[in-house]
Write an enzyme that holds these catalytic residues in place. Structure first.
Site, short mmCIF file in Angstrom:
data_model
loop_
_atom_site.label_atom_id
_atom_site.label_comp_id
_atom_site.label_asym_id
_atom_site.label_seq_id
_atom_site.Cartn_x
_atom_site.Cartn_y
_atom_site.Cartn_z
N ASP A 15 -16.05 28.46 -18.51
CA ASP A 15 -17.24 28.10 -18.31
C ASP A 15 -17.62 26.64 -18.60
O ASP A 15 -18.59 26.19 -19.17
CB ASP A 15 -18.35 28.91 -18.77
CG ASP A 15 -18.13 30.53 -18.24
OD1 ASP A 15 -17.68 30.53 -17.14
OD2 ASP A 15 -18.53 31.42 -19.28
N LYS A 18 -15.85 23.90 -14.52
CA LYS A 18 -14.77 23.42 -13.69
C LYS A 18 -15.21 23.41 -12.27
O LYS A 18 -14.74 22.62 -11.43
CB LYS A 18 -13.47 24.68 -13.68
CG LYS A 18 -13.04 24.50 -15.09
CD LYS A 18 -12.17 25.93 -15.41
CE LYS A 18 -12.92 27.17 -15.38
NZ LYS A 18 -13.66 27.45 -16.46
N GLY A 42 -16.45 32.66 -12.47
CA GLY A 42 -17.82 32.24 -11.90
C GLY A 42 -17.86 31.04 -11.99
O GLY A 42 -18.01 30.34 -13.00
N HIS A 43 -17.65 30.19 -10.71
CA HIS A 43 -17.60 28.81 -10.68
C HIS A 43 -18.77 28.39 -10.01
O HIS A 43 -19.08 28.71 -8.88
CB HIS A 43 -16.49 28.17 -10.23
CG HIS A 43 -15.17 28.57 -10.99
ND1 HIS A 43 -14.20 28.06 -10.60
CD2 HIS A 43 -15.07 29.30 -12.11
CE1 HIS A 43 -13.28 28.54 -11.43
NE2 HIS A 43 -13.93 29.14 -12.37
N GLN A 223 -10.85 30.27 -15.80
CA GLN A 223 -11.11 30.77 -17.10
C GLN A 223 -10.84 29.39 -17.86
O GLN A 223 -11.15 28.22 -17.62
CB GLN A 223 -10.07 31.69 -17.71
CG GLN A 223 -10.44 33.17 -16.88
CD GLN A 223 -10.05 33.40 -15.71
OE1 GLN A 223 -9.05 33.33 -15.18
NE2 GLN A 223 -11.00 33.75 -14.71
P1 GDP Z 1 -16.91 27.36 -14.71
O1 GDP Z 1 -16.83 28.54 -14.79
O2 GDP Z 1 -15.95 26.31 -15.69
O3 GDP Z 1 -16.83 26.64 -13.19
O4 GDP Z 1 -18.64 26.93 -15.19
P2 GDP Z 1 -19.87 27.93 -14.93
O5 GDP Z 1 -20.28 27.71 -13.44
O6 GDP Z 1 -19.59 29.39 -14.94
O7 GDP Z 1 -20.81 27.46 -16.11
C1 GDP Z 1 -21.27 25.95 -16.24
C2 GDP Z 1 -22.74 25.97 -15.86
O8 GDP Z 1 -23.16 24.65 -16.48
C3 GDP Z 1 -23.35 26.30 -14.56
O9 GDP Z 1 -24.38 26.83 -14.34
C4 GDP Z 1 -23.20 24.72 -14.10
O10 GDP Z 1 -23.99 24.73 -12.57
C5 GDP Z 1 -23.63 24.08 -15.04
N1 GDP Z 1 -23.27 22.67 -15.30
C6 GDP Z 1 -22.02 22.22 -15.12
N2 GDP Z 1 -22.01 20.99 -15.50
C7 GDP Z 1 -23.30 20.55 -16.17
C8 GDP Z 1 -23.93 19.59 -16.72
O11 GDP Z 1 -23.32 18.49 -16.97
N3 GDP Z 1 -25.07 19.72 -17.24
C9 GDP Z 1 -25.91 21.01 -17.04
N4 GDP Z 1 -26.96 20.84 -17.56
N5 GDP Z 1 -25.46 21.90 -16.47
C10 GDP Z 1 -24.03 21.87 -16.10
P1 IMO Z 2 -14.54 31.06 -15.53
O1 IMO Z 2 -13.35 30.69 -14.63
C1 IMO Z 2 -15.36 32.89 -19.32
C2 IMO Z 2 -13.05 36.45 -20.50
C3 IMO Z 2 -14.16 37.81 -20.65
C4 IMO Z 2 -13.21 38.37 -21.53
C5 IMO Z 2 -11.93 38.06 -21.29
C6 IMO Z 2 -10.92 39.11 -20.38
O2 IMO Z 2 -15.74 31.39 -14.96
O3 IMO Z 2 -14.40 30.07 -16.48
P2 IMO Z 2 -10.78 39.65 -18.06
O4 IMO Z 2 -12.02 40.12 -17.08
O5 IMO Z 2 -10.22 38.43 -17.57
O6 IMO Z 2 -9.96 40.72 -18.26
O7 IMO Z 2 -11.58 39.37 -19.37
O8 IMO Z 2 -11.91 36.78 -20.71
N1 IMO Z 2 -13.45 35.72 -19.26
C7 IMO Z 2 -13.95 34.60 -19.05
N2 IMO Z 2 -14.92 33.81 -20.01
N3 IMO Z 2 -15.28 32.20 -18.17
C8 IMO Z 2 -14.55 32.80 -17.33
O9 IMO Z 2 -14.02 32.50 -16.04
C9 IMO Z 2 -13.63 34.18 -17.80
N4 IMO Z 2 -12.82 35.21 -17.25
C10 IMO Z 2 -12.75 36.08 -18.03
O10 IMO Z 2 -15.46 37.34 -20.78
O11 IMO Z 2 -13.67 38.16 -22.92
MG MG Z 3 -17.63 30.51 -15.35
#
Ligand code: GDP
Ligand code: IMO
Ligand code: MG
Length: 434
Positions: A15, A18, A42-43, A223
């Site tokens: 998170d 990416k 979840g991207h 991840q």
């Molecule tokens: P990922 O799994 O690495 O793709 O990240 P996620 O999408 O799960 O979580 C990142 C969250 O931060 C999402 O809600 C993005 O829309 C948000 N986000 C990404 N970059 C920024 C930033 O620079 N500032 C803010 N406020 N939100 C951001």
């Molecule tokens: P993105 O790509 C954050 C965590 C879960 C758990 C562990 C194992 O959005 O960054 P799993 O379902 O893979 O067997 O869970 O890894 N986990 C993540 N945490 N971002 C993710 O993906 C994750 N994918 C799995 O919360 O601790």
């Molecule tokens: Mg994510």
């Protein structure tokens, strides 16, 4: 001339942003490839008023790029079809290449995920319950169903005749009362294969051909490195190599073809799920960061644990990924906190540890040591956007500049870009990554 193969990975516990960063750089790429993980990811990609949440599709769709799901990904066909439909409903043609050798997440994997977690007790990872671990287990045990198997009913039936009764016994022994009908699962998954048929190809051939033709390929990690099966904090992580080490096996691209590797690093740290978290915060500061950064899981909606930036952990991930640069995200979400802290070393039994000790049992005992830096005040999304439009680090508040300089120094890596908002445009590019 051979094309560029550029990798984007998370340097923390996932998170990091990416999805946003992959979308940003996808503009310059010809294809975008996922190489590991599954719909545990979840991207989020934000383009103006539009928000996309990708679990399986690579984040190259909003730029209408060719997207590839490599052989190292575990695929839930139902989730994939839903996501394809979501993009089509938004008016996008989905130019997807789905690896014929990617493994399929079956219903018994999802059922077993929860049961295995319950048995593990304090060793549970707090999984996303998407069947990721059990699907990768079957892959390693050579008991898996691959995407290609879905295309031939006889082959699918022959394999499932062996697997399904075994899984049924296992599930019953763990207390499940649900009956699985072999024929209906064969029919259902054969049909799902038919619905995916036009996307299924041999991706190793395709990706390597693109590189031979001089095309630019962007690899999107899911991840984060600290969740990786080998490189992360076992057993509190996921079941794939969630860093640059996973690209070769998961996309069938030789290590020597990779031209550059970039890490996405949050300005602080977050974590969903279980396991030690040395710099974890609680109370007002944690709540403030969680609200400002909208730190709720994209996949499960769980509130994310948050903490100070951990330079010990991130130096380790910088090193094993041999990063060419980092992209720092969510700086705006750390606003209105004064001072801000960065963990620079750990104490273990009173002695300084300058490195990441990897073992969860040790990490549960370390005491993080911090430096303090002056914080900065919050601005509106619009003000952050205006700062980003200047495309110059000097347009940032001077405290943010100092924080970034300290990050570069502590992590011993150059900044490649900075993100100060979820929107694609809220990005300052410092160096082209291709
Ligand atoms: P990922 O799994 O690495 O793709 O990240 P996620 O999408 O799960 O979580 C990142 C969250 O931060 C999402 O809600 C993005 O829309 C948000 N986000 C990404 N970059 C920024 C930033 O620079 N500032 C803010 N406020 N939100 C951001
Ligand atoms: P993105 O790509 C954050 C965590 C879960 C758990 C562990 C194992 O959005 O960054 P799993 O379902 O893979 O067997 O869970 O890894 N986990 C993540 N945490 N971002 C993710 O993906 C994750 N994918 C799995 O919360 O601790
Ligand atoms: Mg994510």
């Amino acid at each position: 001339m051979a094309g560029k193969a550029v990798v984007i990975v998370g340097t923390q516990w996932g998170d990091e942003g990416k999805g946003k960063i992959t979308d940003y750089f996808a503009e310059k790429a010809d294809i975008v490839v996922r190489f590991q993980g599954g719909n545990n990811a979840g991207h989020t990609v934000v383009v103006g008023k539009k928000k996309f949440k990708f679990h399986l599709l690579p984040s190259g769709g909003p730029h209408r790029k060719i997207i590839v799901i490599g052989n190292g990904v575990v695929v839930d066909p139902k989730v994939l079809l839903e996501e394809i439909k979501m993009m089509q409903d938004e008016g996008f043609d989905v130019d997807l290449k789905l690896s014929s050798t990617a493994h399929v997440i079956m219903p018994y994997h999802i059922a077993l995920d929860g049961m295995e977690e319950a048995i593990k007790g304090k060793f549970k990872a707090g999984t996303t319950m998407r069947g990721i671990g059990p699907a990768y287990s079957d892959k390693a045990a050579r008991f898996g169903i691959r995407v290609w198997d879905l295309l031939d009913k006889a082959i699918l039936a022959e394999k499932l005749e062996k697997v399904v009764p075994f899984k049924q016994k296992l599930l019953e022994s763990l207390g499940s009362t649900k009956k699985t009908d072999l024929q209906s699962i064969v029919d259902e998954y054969f049909q799902l294969g038919q619905n995916l048929r036009k996307y299924i190809v041999d991706t190793p051939e395709i990706i390597n051909n693109y590189l031979d033709e001089g095309k630019s390929v962007l690899f999107e990690g899911a991840q984060g490195t600290l969740l990786g099966i080998d490189e992360g904090m076992y057993p509190y992580g996921t079941s794939s190599n969630a860093c640059a080490l996973g690209v070769s096996a998961g996309a069938s691209v030789a290590p020597t073809r990779i031209t550059a590797i970039f890490g996405v690093t949050k300005a602080y740290t977050s974590r969903v799920g279980e396991g030690p978290f040395p710099t974890e915060l609680s109370g007002d500061i944690a709540n403030k960061i969680r609200e400002q950064g909208h730190e709720y899981g994209t996949t499960t909606g769980r509130p994310r644990r948050v903490g100070w930036l951990d330079a010990v952990a991130t130096r380790y991930t910088r090193r094993i990924n041999n990063l060419d640069g980092i992209i720092v995200t969510l700086l705006d979400a750390l606003s209105d906190i004064n001072p801000v802290k960065i963990c620079t070393s750990y104490l273990l039994d009173g002695k300084k540890l300058g490195y990441w000790p990897i073992q969860a049992e040790i990490l549960a005992k370390v005491q993080p040591q911090y430096i303090e830096l002056p914080g900065w005040k919050q601005r509106s999304d619009q003000e952050w956007l205006e700062i980003a439009r200047q495309q110059n680090l000097e347009a940032l508040p001077k405290e943010v500049q100092s924080y970034l300089a300290k990050m570069e120094e502590l992590l011993a890596v150059k900044l490649s870009a900075v993100s100060i908002g979820a929107d694609r445009e809220a990005t300052i590019l410092l160096r082209n990554i291709f």
